[in-house]
Design a protein around this motif. Structure first.
Motif, PDB file in Angstrom:
ATOM      1  N   UNK A   1       0.887  -1.165   0.000  1.00 56.62           N
ATOM      2  CA  UNK A   1       0.000   0.000   0.000  1.00 56.62           C
ATOM      3  C   UNK A   1       0.921   1.210   0.000  1.00 56.62           C
ATOM      4  N   UNK A   2       0.991   1.928  -1.112  1.00 58.17           N
ATOM      5  CA  UNK A   2       1.969   3.002  -1.292  1.00 58.17           C
ATOM      6  C   UNK A   2       1.513   4.285  -0.599  1.00 58.17           C
ATOM      7  N   UNK A   3       2.440   4.898   0.172  1.00 62.24           N
ATOM      8  CA  UNK A   3       2.056   6.046   0.993  1.00 62.24           C
ATOM      9  C   UNK A   3       3.003   7.234   0.895  1.00 62.24           C
TER      10      UNK A   3
ATOM     11  N   UNK B   1       8.866  17.031   4.459  1.00 53.33           N
ATOM     12  CA  UNK B   1       9.082  16.175   3.286  1.00 53.33           C
ATOM     13  C   UNK B   1       7.875  16.237   2.340  1.00 53.33           C
ATOM     14  N   UNK B   2       7.328  17.426   2.185  1.00 50.64           N
ATOM     15  CA  UNK B   2       6.134  17.588   1.353  1.00 50.64           C
ATOM     16  C   UNK B   2       6.353  17.138  -0.082  1.00 50.64           C
ATOM     17  N   UNK B   3       7.594  17.212  -0.556  1.00 53.49           N
ATOM     18  CA  UNK B   3       7.871  16.839  -1.948  1.00 53.49           C
ATOM     19  C   UNK B   3       7.561  15.371  -2.226  1.00 53.49           C
ATOM     20  N   UNK B   4       7.502  14.556  -1.177  1.00 48.87           N
ATOM     21  CA  UNK B   4       7.233  13.140  -1.376  1.00 48.87           C
ATOM     22  C   UNK B   4       5.800  12.724  -1.131  1.00 48.87           C
ATOM     23  N   UNK B   5       4.921  13.689  -0.903  1.00 47.99           N
ATOM     24  CA  UNK B   5       3.533  13.372  -0.587  1.00 47.99           C
ATOM     25  C   UNK B   5       2.810  12.716  -1.766  1.00 47.99           C
ATOM     26  N   UNK B   6       1.885  11.810  -1.454  1.00 48.18           N
ATOM     27  CA  UNK B   6       1.026  11.206  -2.465  1.00 48.18           C
ATOM     28  C   UNK B   6      -0.380  11.745  -2.312  1.00 48.18           C
ATOM     29  N   UNK B   7      -1.176  11.643  -3.367  1.00 50.28           N
ATOM     30  CA  UNK B   7      -2.540  12.163  -3.342  1.00 50.28           C
ATOM     31  C   UNK B   7      -3.587  11.070  -3.218  1.00 50.28           C
ATOM     32  N   UNK B   8      -3.144   9.814  -3.321  1.00 52.20           N
ATOM     33  CA  UNK B   8      -4.055   8.676  -3.120  1.00 52.20           C
ATOM     34  C   UNK B   8      -3.238   7.443  -2.763  1.00 52.20           C
ATOM     35  N   UNK B   9      -3.899   6.496  -2.118  1.00 54.36           N
ATOM     36  CA  UNK B   9      -3.235   5.259  -1.735  1.00 54.36           C
ATOM     37  C   UNK B   9      -3.363   4.251  -2.860  1.00 54.36           C
ATOM     38  N   UNK B  10      -2.234   3.861  -3.420  1.00 56.76           N
ATOM     39  CA  UNK B  10      -2.243   2.866  -4.497  1.00 56.76           C
ATOM     40  C   UNK B  10      -1.724   1.536  -3.984  1.00 56.76           C
ATOM     41  N   UNK B  11      -2.190   0.462  -4.593  1.00 51.39           N
ATOM     42  CA  UNK B  11      -1.702  -0.871  -4.277  1.00 51.39           C
ATOM     43  C   UNK B  11      -0.746  -1.320  -5.375  1.00 51.39           C
ATOM     44  N   UNK B  12       0.464  -1.713  -4.963  1.00 55.27           N
ATOM     45  CA  UNK B  12       1.477  -2.226  -5.889  1.00 55.27           C
ATOM     46  C   UNK B  12       1.750  -1.280  -7.060  1.00 55.27           C
ATOM     47  N   UNK B  13       1.991  -0.010  -6.703  1.00 54.01           N
ATOM     48  CA  UNK B  13       2.255   0.987  -7.757  1.00 54.01           C
ATOM     49  C   UNK B  13       3.707   1.059  -8.182  1.00 54.01           C
ATOM     50  N   UNK B  14       4.569   0.279  -7.536  1.00 54.66           N
ATOM     51  CA  UNK B  14       5.987   0.308  -7.882  1.00 54.66           C
ATOM     52  C   UNK B  14       6.303  -0.477  -9.147  1.00 54.66           C
ATOM     53  N   UNK B  15       7.473  -0.203  -9.715  1.00 53.25           N
ATOM     54  CA  UNK B  15       7.864  -0.873 -10.964  1.00 53.25           C
ATOM     55  C   UNK B  15       9.177  -1.618 -10.784  1.00 53.25           C
TER      56      UNK B  15
END
Length: 324
Positions: A161-163, A310-324
């Protein structure tokens, strides 16, 4: 029921009135005892339900976790500012703060248990932990249980769960960058990293390029945690170090009052951090995703990210398995 419960007095003028009164007291006493029993049971239910009473997403969790009231989190607690121990020994950082916010949504406590980074997924597979949260980059290899160096299958793999999003940075002693600006500049030099991280993977890939170009390999020294790597560099035992950007930036800001290190070049390989859960824990995974989306929506996530700068690393939604 307490000792101060009011007791109404009576006067026994005749046998009939006495018997009537006694009967009334017996009935009242039975009712009071029943009431106390209900209160006791209610107190038990309240105690059990306190954790979830104000938790809008508690029902999404597996019942076994709800019954325990906690989620065990495997984490390498030596990676400031993501997770580390403060002067009092309390576990603090970006991850613990996010976990606390998730706990409010899910009605459980997230209990961080310390472990070396390269053993966290093994601990997850053996059910020592319910999840792993430790600045862990979501990659296809980890999703599929593949060793990134050998390409061989080493386990079942995990879901993420990407955060957060972070890249990798190189840092050197302040005022002594050894001419290092890019990864290619590390050829023929010594680099310190934390074992099992993306930094180590990148260093191994880069040293292969160095050897092919006949520029001399990178001597890689890997440690159990990033603090050990920093200590080595600080003492002059290496030319540079590498870690995730938030960690490198925090070390530059805080180590030696900001006098020990400097970041060189740009961060590379920006990728998501993910909360890792076992492949057979889909319900927990989905509950965590829903809770993360909730704190992003209500603004709690932004407060935490801003608190740690660390605002530069913020996400706008929780994704599942979004890595490559």
């Amino acid at each position: 029921m307490t000792a101060s419960t009011t007791r109404r007095p009576f006067t026994a003028r005749t046998r009939t009135s006495r018997l009537t009164a006694v009967g009334a007291i017996a009935v009242a006493g039975a009712l009071m005892l029943t009431g106390c029993g209900d209160q006791t049971e209610g107190a038990k239910q309240k105690e059990k339900g306190d954790a979830t009473s104000a938790a809008p997403l508690a029902a999404k969790l597996p019942q076994a976790i709800r019954d325990k009231g906690e989620i065990k989190v495997g984490s390498d607690i030596a990676y400031a500012p993501v997770e580390f121990k403060d002067a009092s020994g309390k576990v603090v950082g970006i991850d613990p703060d996010i976990a606390d916010a998730l706990g409010k949504q899910l009605g459980v406590k997230f209990v961080f248990e310390n472990g070396t980074f390269d053993t966290l997924l093994t601990g997850l597979r053996s059910k020592r932990y319910d999840m792993a949260m430790s600045a862990m980059t979501d990659t296809k290899d980890r999703q599929n249980g593949v060793d990134s160096e050998t390409g061989k299958k080493v386990g079942e793999g995990v879901d993420f769960v990407d955060y957060f999003t972070a890249g990798v940075s190189i840092y050197t002693k302040k005022g002594d960058d050894k001419g290092i600006r890019t990864w290619a500049d590390l050829c023929g030099k010594k680099l310190v990293v934390q074992r099992g991280t993306v930094s180590e993977d990148l260093a191994k890939a880069e040293t292969a390029k160095c050897v092919k170009a006949k520029k001399g390999k990178i001597t890689i020294e890997a440690f159990d945690n990033d603090q050990q790597a920093q200590t080595r560099l600080r003492a002059g035992g290496a030319d540079a170090g590498s870690s995730d950007f938030p960690v490198a930036a925090y070390a530059v800001k805080t180590s030696g009052g900001g006098k020990d290190f400097q970041i060189v070049g740009e961060q590379v390989e920006a990728a998501p951090y993910g909360i890792a859960v076992a492949k057979n824990s889909a319900q927990l995974r989905d509950a965590l995703q829903a809770a993360l989306d909730a704190i992003i929506k209500n603004g709690e996530y932004e407060k935490i990210i801003s608190k740690w700068g660390v605002q530069a690393g913020a996400v706008t939604e929780a994704k599942i398995n979004g890595g490559s």
